[in-house]
Design a protein around this motif. Sequence first.
Motif, short mmCIF file in Angstrom:
data_model
loop_
_atom_site.label_atom_id
_atom_site.label_comp_id
_atom_site.label_asym_id
_atom_site.label_seq_id
_atom_site.Cartn_x
_atom_site.Cartn_y
_atom_site.Cartn_z
N GLN A 190 55.39 -27.69 -8.58
CA GLN A 190 54.39 -27.12 -7.70
C GLN A 190 53.04 -26.97 -8.28
OE1 GLN A 190 56.11 -23.31 -6.44
NE2 GLN A 190 57.51 -24.31 -4.98
N LEU A 191 53.03 -26.71 -9.77
CA LEU A 191 51.82 -26.54 -10.50
C LEU A 191 51.23 -27.95 -10.58
CD1 LEU A 191 52.99 -23.96 -13.36
CD2 LEU A 191 51.61 -23.68 -11.45
N ASN B 110 51.67 -30.30 -8.58
CA ASN B 110 51.09 -30.79 -7.30
C ASN B 110 49.71 -30.17 -6.99
OD1 ASN B 110 53.21 -32.42 -6.40
ND2 ASN B 110 54.30 -30.89 -5.50
N ILE B 111 49.77 -28.99 -7.33
CA ILE B 111 48.52 -28.17 -7.36
C ILE B 111 47.32 -28.87 -8.15
CG2 ILE B 111 46.96 -26.01 -7.79
CD1 ILE B 111 49.69 -24.62 -6.98
N GLU B 112 47.60 -29.11 -9.38
CA GLU B 112 46.75 -30.02 -10.37
C GLU B 112 46.86 -31.44 -9.66
OE1 GLU B 112 46.52 -31.00 -15.18
OE2 GLU B 112 48.22 -30.07 -14.17
N THR C 239 46.60 -32.18 -6.74
CA THR C 239 45.68 -32.11 -5.58
C THR C 239 43.87 -31.94 -5.95
OG1 THR C 239 47.35 -31.05 -4.24
CG2 THR C 239 45.08 -30.87 -3.54
N GLN C 240 44.11 -30.96 -7.08
CA GLN C 240 42.57 -31.08 -7.81
C GLN C 240 42.36 -32.28 -8.25
OE1 GLN C 240 43.18 -27.66 -10.35
NE2 GLN C 240 43.35 -26.06 -8.76
#
Length: 449
Positions: free
Chosen positions: A382-383, A385-387, A389-390
Motif C-alpha cells: 500500500q505504501l 502504491n501511494i509512493e 501514485t505520487q
Amino acid sequence: MDYGNRNYNAAGSFSFPVLKPSELLRCMGDLGMPFTEDDMNKPTTPRILAVYEHFTHIFMGVTREQYSQPSFNTVQILEYPELHQDSISLMAYYRQLRKLMVEVGVADFNMRDILRPEPPRVRRCLSAVINFAKFREERLGVYETCTAKGEETVARRQVLDVENRDLSEKVNSLRLKRAEQEPEIQALRNTNSALTADLRELQKQQAALTSGVDSLKREKNDLSESLSKTQMTILDLKQNCVRLKSRIVQSPEKLKASISDMNSNLQSDKATVASTEKRARELQVKIDMMSAVEQDITSCLKLMEECDAESKKAEVALRKVATDKENIDKRRSDMRELDFREEQLKRQLNGANDKLARLENHQSVKTGAINTKIEKLKEAFQLANIERTQNQRKTDENAQKALNLEAKTMELRRQEAVDAAGLDKMVAKLASEVSKYQLTLEKAMMVSS
C-alpha cells in the motif's frame, strides 16, 4: 535383426541397436508419436519432454501432470515453494523417467538429456526405447497369459477363502454337534465295547459248541451205521427164521429152547434199537439247539460287523474332525498373524497421524507467520502504491513539462531552420559577391601586368 533379443554384455546392461533416422521416424509413428527430422537434428526441451512423457505414459502409466503438485514433505522444507514448483515437479518426473531409461538400457541418462538434448544422445535414447517397445510387443502375449492366470488364481483364492469360511462354519457346527452328541457317542462306545466282549465270549462258546457238534455228528454217524447194521442183522435173522422153520425139529424141548433163545436175542435187539433211537432223538434235539445257537451266533457276527463298520465310520469322522481341526488351527494362526499385522499397521497409522498432526501444527504456525508477513507486505505494498501514485503524478507533470519543452524545442528548431535558411541565402549571396570580387581582382591584376 532381432530386436527382441535382449543380450546382456559384460558391463551388466543389455545392448541394443542404434536405429537409422528413417527407421527411427517410422517406429515413432508406429508408437503414435509424430517425430520429424527437425525434431531429431534440432531437439528442444519442450519437444523432447513431450516425447518422453508419451513413452512413460505407454510403458509406465505415468504423466508429468501426476507430479505437478509437490509432496507435502517437500513443501515443508522450502521457504518459498511456489518459486520452485516447476523444478520440483520436473525432478519428480525425471526420477520416474530415469527408471524407464535405465530399464531400457540407457544407464547414463541424466538431466542434461532433457534440458540440453543433443542429436546423437536423442537418437540413442529413442533407439533404446523403441528396442524395448519391440521386445515388449513380442512378450505381450506371455504377459497377458500370466496376467490371466494370476487373475484366475486370485479368483480361485477368493473362492477357496469362501469355501474355507464355509468349512470353518461347518466344522464349528460339527464340533458343537459332536459336543452335544458326546454322551451318546460315549454310551455307544461303551455298548460297543460290551458287545465286543460278549461277541468274543460267544465266539469262544461257538468254537467249543462247534467242536461238540462235530463230535456228536461223528457219534451220530457211528450210531446210524450201527443201527443200519442192526436192522440188517434183524432182517437176516428174520430170513434165517423163515428158512429154519422148514428145518424145525418137532421136539418140544428143543423148540422151546430155541424160541427162548430167539426171544432173548430179540429182546436184546429191541433194547439196543430203543436205546439207539433214544440216543438219536437226543442227538437231534442237541443238533436243533446247536442250529439255534448257530443262528444266534450268525446274528451276533452280523451285529459285530455292523459295529465294526460304525466304528470305522466313527474313526474316519474323527480323523476328518482332526484334519479339520488342524486346518482351523492353521487358519487361526493365519488370523492371529493378520491381527498382529493389523495392529502393526494401526500403530504405524497412529504414528503417521501423530506426525501429520505435528506437521499440521507446524504448518499452522508457519501459516500464521506467513500471514503476518503477508500483512506486512500488504502494508508495504500500500505504501508503495501511494509512493507510486505520487511518483506517477510527478512523472505525469514531468511528462507534461517534457512535452512543453519538446514543443518549444521543435519551435526553436523550426526557427533555427528558418534562420539557417536565411543564413544560407546570405552566405550564398556573399559567396557570389566574393566570387565577383575575385574575378574583378583577377582582371585588374591581368591588366596591370
